[in-house]
Design a protein around this motif. Structure first.
Motif, PDB file in Angstrom:
ATOM      1  N   ASN A  38       0.844  -1.195   0.000  1.00  0.00           N
ATOM      2  CA  ASN A  38       0.000   0.000   0.000  1.00  0.00           C
ATOM      3  C   ASN A  38       0.879   1.245   0.000  1.00  0.00           C
ATOM      4  OD1 ASN A  38      -2.206   1.732   0.177  1.00  0.00           O
ATOM      5  ND2 ASN A  38      -2.401   1.495   2.379  1.00  0.00           N
ATOM      6  N   ILE A  39       1.240   1.707  -1.159  1.00  0.00           N
ATOM      7  CA  ILE A  39       2.134   2.860  -1.305  1.00  0.00           C
ATOM      8  C   ILE A  39       1.296   4.137  -1.313  1.00  0.00           C
ATOM      9  CG2 ILE A  39       3.923   3.929  -2.740  1.00  0.00           C
ATOM     10  CD1 ILE A  39       4.602   1.107  -1.577  1.00  0.00           C
ATOM     11  N   LEU A  40       1.568   5.021  -0.354  1.00  0.00           N
ATOM     12  CA  LEU A  40       0.840   6.285  -0.258  1.00  0.00           C
ATOM     13  C   LEU A  40       1.641   7.396  -0.923  1.00  0.00           C
ATOM     14  CD1 LEU A  40      -0.395   6.138   3.461  1.00  0.00           C
ATOM     15  CD2 LEU A  40      -1.661   5.513   1.386  1.00  0.00           C
ATOM     16  N   LYS A  41       0.973   8.132  -1.795  1.00  0.00           N
ATOM     17  CA  LYS A  41       1.605   9.254  -2.482  1.00  0.00           C
ATOM     18  C   LYS A  41       1.958  10.339  -1.464  1.00  0.00           C
ATOM     19  CE  LYS A  41       0.856  12.216  -6.474  1.00  0.00           C
ATOM     20  NZ  LYS A  41       0.686  13.587  -6.265  1.00  0.00           N
ATOM     21  N   ASP A  42       3.115  10.927  -1.612  1.00  0.00           N
ATOM     22  CA  ASP A  42       3.610  12.020  -0.773  1.00  0.00           C
ATOM     23  C   ASP A  42       3.942  11.590   0.664  1.00  0.00           C
ATOM     24  OD1 ASP A  42       3.395  13.839  -2.925  1.00  0.00           O
ATOM     25  OD2 ASP A  42       1.288  14.225  -2.445  1.00  0.00           O
ATOM     26  N   TRP A  43       4.096  10.294   0.887  1.00  0.00           N
ATOM     27  CA  TRP A  43       4.516   9.755   2.176  1.00  0.00           C
ATOM     28  C   TRP A  43       5.812   8.984   1.955  1.00  0.00           C
ATOM     29  CZ3 TRP A  43       1.730   9.520   6.987  1.00  0.00           C
ATOM     30  CH2 TRP A  43       0.513  10.189   6.967  1.00  0.00           C
ATOM     31  N   ALA A  44       6.632   8.898   2.989  1.00  0.00           N
ATOM     32  CA  ALA A  44       7.792   7.997   2.956  1.00  0.00           C
ATOM     33  C   ALA A  44       7.261   6.631   3.377  1.00  0.00           C
ATOM     34  CB  ALA A  44       8.873   8.482   3.916  1.00  0.00           C
ATOM     35  N   ASN A  45       7.173   5.716   2.428  1.00  0.00           N
ATOM     36  CA  ASN A  45       6.650   4.373   2.649  1.00  0.00           C
ATOM     37  C   ASN A  45       7.788   3.462   3.071  1.00  0.00           C
ATOM     38  OD1 ASN A  45       3.731   4.605   1.555  1.00  0.00           O
ATOM     39  ND2 ASN A  45       4.999   5.630   0.030  1.00  0.00           N
ATOM     40  N   VAL A  46       7.700   2.909   4.274  1.00  0.00           N
ATOM     41  CA  VAL A  46       8.810   2.170   4.884  1.00  0.00           C
ATOM     42  C   VAL A  46       8.375   0.741   5.198  1.00  0.00           C
ATOM     43  CG1 VAL A  46      10.429   2.112   6.831  1.00  0.00           C
ATOM     44  CG2 VAL A  46       9.664   4.320   5.901  1.00  0.00           C
TER      45      VAL A  46
END
Length: 189
Positions: A38-46
């Motif tokens: 679940n990749i969120l735009k404008d977030w650092a996905n870790v």
């Protein structure tokens, strides 16, 4: 490889991962921890997932970001996969990196809801995510033991964990709802 060489290899590897993650996390103010696919735009996905758009980092280690540098942290369905002592360290780490007034949104199964559903003894009210359980008892055991669950929280235990980590204010809110626009509608699972 001799044990000393292996230890040096892993220590060097961890250092390289920390430097890489630190560089990728630099200038981010929103962290999406344990993001999975679940990749969120404008977030650092870790996550420890090796995928495009994901910053590789093991969340059992301190986040490689400065103290008081993050405005928002969102974490969904992670904390129940680690033991309580690890969860406490994870939460302390989140508290450390949040700015004053920063917000951590943590989404996890509710032990009270699971027990309520079980207590109803009605198969139609027992939520079975994959539809393979045929009795409320099977649903209860699935939630407690399947998918690598280590510790399931109720609201009181979650509030205690937040308090032990340094948080002073907690609020339980419905799934996908938040007073913070950037934290609304984020849950995927």
């Amino acid at each position: 490889m001799p044990p000393i060489v292996m230890a040096a290899y892993y220590k060097t590897r961890q250092y390289i991962q920390m430097k890489r993650a630190s560089k990728e996390l630099h200038n981010h103010s929103r962290l999406h921890l344990a993001c999975g696919w679940n990749i969120l735009k404008d977030w650092a996905n870790v996550d420890t997932l090796n995928a495009s758009g994901v910053i590789y980092w093991n969340l059992l280690y301190p986040l490689p970001v400065n103290d008081n540098s993050i405005e928002y942290i969102f974490c969904e369905h992670f904390i129940e996969h680690i033991d309580r002592a690890q969860a406490k360290e994870f939460m302390r780490n989140c508290y450390r990196v949040l700015k004053a007034g920063g917000v951590l949104r943590l989404s996890t199964p509710s032990l009270r809801k699971i027990i309520h559903d079980y207590g109803s003894s009605n198969k139609t009210t027992c939520t079975d995510p994959d539809g393979t359980a045929s009795t409320p008892c099977q649903v209860l055991n699935k939630y407690l033991h399947w998918w690598g669950h280590e510790f399931i929280y109720d609201e009181d235990e979650m509030n205690l964990l937040f308090s032990e980590a340094g948080f002073r204010e907690t609020k339980q809110v419905p799934w996908r709802k938040s007073a913070h626009v950037l934290l609304s509608g984020l849950e995927f699972r």
